[in-house]
Design a protein around this motif. Sequence first.
Motif, PDB file in Angstrom:
ATOM      1  N   TRP A 685      -8.690 -12.419  -5.685  1.00  0.00           N
ATOM      2  CA  TRP A 685      -9.240 -12.546  -4.326  1.00  0.00           C
ATOM      3  C   TRP A 685     -10.628 -13.171  -4.328  1.00  0.00           C
ATOM      4  N   SER A 686     -11.399 -13.020  -5.428  1.00  0.00           N
ATOM      5  CA  SER A 686     -12.718 -13.648  -5.456  1.00  0.00           C
ATOM      6  C   SER A 686     -12.608 -15.164  -5.520  1.00  0.00           C
ATOM      7  N   TRP A 687     -11.503 -15.682  -6.083  1.00  0.00           N
ATOM      8  CA  TRP A 687     -11.270 -17.128  -6.125  1.00  0.00           C
ATOM      9  C   TRP A 687     -10.433 -17.609  -4.948  1.00  0.00           C
ATOM     10  N   ASN A 688     -10.190 -16.732  -3.960  1.00  0.00           N
ATOM     11  CA  ASN A 688      -9.386 -17.089  -2.788  1.00  0.00           C
ATOM     12  C   ASN A 688      -8.006 -17.606  -3.191  1.00  0.00           C
ATOM     13  N   SER A 689      -7.406 -16.958  -4.167  1.00  0.00           N
ATOM     14  CA  SER A 689      -6.097 -17.391  -4.647  1.00  0.00           C
ATOM     15  C   SER A 689      -5.007 -16.926  -3.689  1.00  0.00           C
ATOM     16  N   ALA A 690      -4.128 -17.846  -3.305  1.00  0.00           N
ATOM     17  CA  ALA A 690      -3.003 -17.483  -2.445  1.00  0.00           C
ATOM     18  C   ALA A 690      -2.020 -16.576  -3.167  1.00  0.00           C
ATOM     19  N   THR A 691      -2.090 -16.505  -4.488  1.00  0.00           N
ATOM     20  CA  THR A 691      -1.240 -15.592  -5.245  1.00  0.00           C
ATOM     21  C   THR A 691      -1.492 -14.151  -4.820  1.00  0.00           C
ATOM     22  N   TYR A 692      -2.734 -13.812  -4.524  1.00  0.00           N
ATOM     23  CA  TYR A 692      -3.056 -12.459  -4.082  1.00  0.00           C
ATOM     24  C   TYR A 692      -2.375 -12.148  -2.752  1.00  0.00           C
ATOM     25  N   LEU A 693      -2.412 -13.087  -1.819  1.00  0.00           N
ATOM     26  CA  LEU A 693      -1.743 -12.879  -0.534  1.00  0.00           C
ATOM     27  C   LEU A 693      -0.238 -12.759  -0.721  1.00  0.00           C
ATOM     28  N   PHE A 694       0.328 -13.552  -1.620  1.00  0.00           N
ATOM     29  CA  PHE A 694       1.773 -13.491  -1.858  1.00  0.00           C
ATOM     30  C   PHE A 694       2.161 -12.123  -2.419  1.00  0.00           C
ATOM     31  N   LEU A 695       1.378 -11.621  -3.360  1.00  0.00           N
ATOM     32  CA  LEU A 695       1.696 -10.317  -3.945  1.00  0.00           C
ATOM     33  C   LEU A 695       1.591  -9.201  -2.905  1.00  0.00           C
ATOM     34  N   GLY A 696       0.577  -9.266  -2.041  1.00  0.00           N
ATOM     35  CA  GLY A 696       0.371  -8.200  -1.071  1.00  0.00           C
ATOM     36  C   GLY A 696       1.263  -8.279   0.143  1.00  0.00           C
ATOM     37  N   MET A 697       1.571  -9.486   0.612  1.00  0.00           N
ATOM     38  CA  MET A 697       2.280  -9.645   1.882  1.00  0.00           C
ATOM     39  C   MET A 697       3.750  -9.985   1.731  1.00  0.00           C
ATOM     40  N   VAL A 698       4.186 -10.381   0.554  1.00  0.00           N
ATOM     41  CA  VAL A 698       5.592 -10.746   0.351  1.00  0.00           C
ATOM     42  C   VAL A 698       6.224  -9.911  -0.759  1.00  0.00           C
ATOM     43  N   HIS A 699       5.638  -9.983  -1.952  1.00  0.00           N
ATOM     44  CA  HIS A 699       6.278  -9.351  -3.107  1.00  0.00           C
ATOM     45  C   HIS A 699       6.284  -7.821  -2.997  1.00  0.00           C
ATOM     46  N   LEU A 700       5.135  -7.218  -2.724  1.00  0.00           N
ATOM     47  CA  LEU A 700       5.054  -5.760  -2.654  1.00  0.00           C
ATOM     48  C   LEU A 700       5.925  -5.184  -1.538  1.00  0.00           C
ATOM     49  N   PRO A 701       5.918  -5.726  -0.301  1.00  0.00           N
ATOM     50  CA  PRO A 701       6.821  -5.177   0.724  1.00  0.00           C
ATOM     51  C   PRO A 701       8.297  -5.307   0.355  1.00  0.00           C
ATOM     52  N   CYS A 702       8.691  -6.444  -0.227  1.00  0.00           N
ATOM     53  CA  CYS A 702      10.098  -6.598  -0.618  1.00  0.00           C
ATOM     54  C   CYS A 702      10.464  -5.604  -1.714  1.00  0.00           C
ATOM     55  N   TRP A 703       9.540  -5.364  -2.632  1.00  0.00           N
ATOM     56  CA  TRP A 703       9.813  -4.370  -3.679  1.00  0.00           C
ATOM     57  C   TRP A 703       9.981  -2.981  -3.074  1.00  0.00           C
ATOM     58  N   LEU A 704       9.134  -2.614  -2.120  1.00  0.00           N
ATOM     59  CA  LEU A 704       9.234  -1.299  -1.493  1.00  0.00           C
ATOM     60  C   LEU A 704      10.542  -1.162  -0.718  1.00  0.00           C
ATOM     61  N   LEU A 705      10.960  -2.214  -0.022  1.00  0.00           N
ATOM     62  CA  LEU A 705      12.224  -2.167   0.714  1.00  0.00           C
ATOM     63  C   LEU A 705      13.410  -2.032  -0.237  1.00  0.00           C
ATOM     64  N   CYS A 706      13.347  -2.736  -1.357  1.00  0.00           N
ATOM     65  CA  CYS A 706      14.426  -2.603  -2.346  1.00  0.00           C
ATOM     66  C   CYS A 706      14.443  -1.192  -2.938  1.00  0.00           C
ATOM     67  N   ALA A 707      13.257  -0.608  -3.144  1.00  0.00           N
ATOM     68  CA  ALA A 707      13.202   0.764  -3.641  1.00  0.00           C
ATOM     69  C   ALA A 707      13.783   1.738  -2.617  1.00  0.00           C
ATOM     70  N   GLN A 708      13.548   1.510  -1.329  1.00  0.00           N
ATOM     71  CA  GLN A 708      14.136   2.355  -0.286  1.00  0.00           C
ATOM     72  C   GLN A 708      15.650   2.270  -0.303  1.00  0.00           C
ATOM     73  N   ILE A 709      16.171   1.055  -0.435  1.00  0.00           N
ATOM     74  CA  ILE A 709      17.627   0.895  -0.495  1.00  0.00           C
ATOM     75  C   ILE A 709      18.187   1.568  -1.742  1.00  0.00           C
ATOM     76  N   LEU A 710      17.478   1.439  -2.849  1.00  0.00           N
ATOM     77  CA  LEU A 710      17.967   1.978  -4.117  1.00  0.00           C
ATOM     78  C   LEU A 710      18.044   3.508  -4.075  1.00  0.00           C
ATOM     79  N   LEU A 711      17.064   4.138  -3.448  1.00  0.00           N
ATOM     80  CA  LEU A 711      17.006   5.595  -3.408  1.00  0.00           C
ATOM     81  C   LEU A 711      17.619   6.180  -2.148  1.00  0.00           C
TER      82      LEU A 711
END
Length: 713
Positions: A685-711
């Motif tokens: 985030w200090s380098w304003n990397s879009a990778t940080y936004l992708f991890l927080g706004m796309v990857h992490l929510p999709c992982w949580l939704l998959c975990a909800q489906i799994l359990l």
Amino acid sequence: MAESETSKAKPRPIVRLGTLLISHSVFVSVVCCVSGVLALLLLPILAKNTYISENALMPGSASPMLSNQDASDANRLVNDLSELSSKSNNAGIVQRLVGRYISNLGAEVGYHQFHPDLSRFHPLHFFSVPDTGIVQENINCSCHGVNVIGIVRAPRGDGKEAIVLVTPYNYTNSGLADHLSLGVAYSVFSLLSQVTWLAKDVIWLIADSQCGEYASVAAWLRDYHSPAFSGFGADNAHTCDVIATHHDVKENVAMDMSSPDSFRRAGTMAAALVVKVVDRNEPFEDSLGVYAEASNGQMPNLDLINIVNYLAVHRQGLRVKVRKLFSLLDTKWLSFLAEILESLGSIARRLNPQWKFGIPAADYVDGTATLLGSLYYQALGVPTGPHGAFRDYQVDAVTLEFSPRHYSISKGHTEDFILRGGRLIEGVVRSVNNLLEKFHQSFFLYLLTSPSKFVSVGVYMIAFALLVAPLPVAAASLYAKANRLDTSLDDAKSFSPPTATVNELVISAGSWRWISAVKKVLIVHLWGTTVALLPYFISQTPSLTPVTKLAVWGILSLVCLLFPYFFLGSPFAGVSGTEGYKHEWALLKSATISAAFIGLCLMSVINFAMAEFGALLMVPMCLMVQPLKLDLRAGTLQNLARAAINLVLAFIGFPPATYYILKSTFGSFDGINIENFWCWVESLWSWNSATYLFLGMVHLPCWLLCAQILLRS
């Protein structure tokens, strides 16, 4: 008769094709995913040799003009700097010495005082360059530096274009390699002050790297493109309340200046070269490292790298290197795959000599390590050198890192080394000087497999397209199956007695159940956005340790997750009752897959390399996920294997686990240290990397939704 023929009319071909794909979604998903991975592994074989697209560049068309006398003068500067550094660490004395050397050439001399920006996360500054007012609020007053600038005005130019040479230099802690960096750049600058063919102004920036190489270059570029009408660094001096220090520095460095308050400028920047010398004691020959990655995976025009590689190899005999993942060079699976592809290539050539499929196994291993290195450093979104600051202003720039042999600098052969390095820089400057417009002919989107081979955007996008193609097909298939189930239940209920009004209301609402699934997906993604913004508030307390900050971040994220829990009920509980609601997880999976597809496609526009890594992690996880209870209840070997694979994919997809797995894969694993994960995220985030936004706004929510489906129960 005509009405019956119309009613039996066949649907359009595109509709029939879509229906066919949806009905065979599992087969399509397996074929596309396997093909996408194979296409990615075949990229080193499909790489093409680089070539000069812009004819006006004409690298090597003129004989070098840099003479032994220029190299001798530069060596004298190196000796003077070495003598000064051994006696005193006074930055002002060194700056006056460098300014005097530049002034003796007849060039203009300027000084630029700056305070570097704080590496502070701000959610609104990711994809924009902050204006002057915002920068003044983000000044780091604990460090200040002074850049020395020399400008040669082109005798055949109109002052509208310029070429920039950058030499990072630490005035208070310098070594022989730093002195040689100035020597190489000075030899070229000395020559350019005498030639008559120069059509573009030349700016030589000696960047004060006491506060960081990137910070000094970025500060100068910001002031270069944002004219200030006050005096020498007055804004920064006023902001930091260092009037006395400002006066002392100004007095030290401005003794030979006629107008010390003027900020020296030239024309629009056509290209920039960052020149560095590192003492790595190369055993065999002088080498040249080329660093090109800028923020968010941006790359300079390929022609700039091509002319550097051509002149270095064919004119100066240097060994050119680009960054690669050395940990992959000794892996057994990659060597085994390379031997298989080499055997297939030899078989193909026997069948038809014109088929040029396959390369030697050693070349494939080296090309794959370089290709994955190029993908990895682009995916991080962090610049690999000071050249990244220029790319933020749409200026093509690269960092050239010279690594001399130990013999070259220990046996009094520094003039020979300066001569070779200076002639390379001269050739690149001469080629850029020939341009009548900005770089535009060659590629801006590419991956390197070696300094002389590349993979263009039209080739590497195939692998990404194959990986994400199953996502909309699978989402449509799940939705269609849920709708068919609702329809069958409605038909069965139509023959039931009219007394079952409650069940009829439940079934009639079944066709709208997708709205509930979409609402859950939307709320979870809003939670991911909140999680991504939390570090902005946590960083306001600088006294916390990295481990404490990470713990606070995790606790606040869990607290924020409780709000969707209260609004939507337990995310792990299913709805009992009718047969249709037993498949409610399918609609949630369909909405999750759709969100993942949209996020990956958007990320491919911003940073393709990160989208490629995200597809490799997210696509299998989203396609395979299914409630564990269903697989465990079935009890067959196939179901148990799928349950195990889902657990492994869920573990790998969790961002901290992904970080440590990739770190161990790339050979830099030194144990599980929670502090390292926070520092890595903080660097993003200090380098304003879009990778940080992708991890927080796309990857992490999709992982949580998959975990909800799994359990889900």
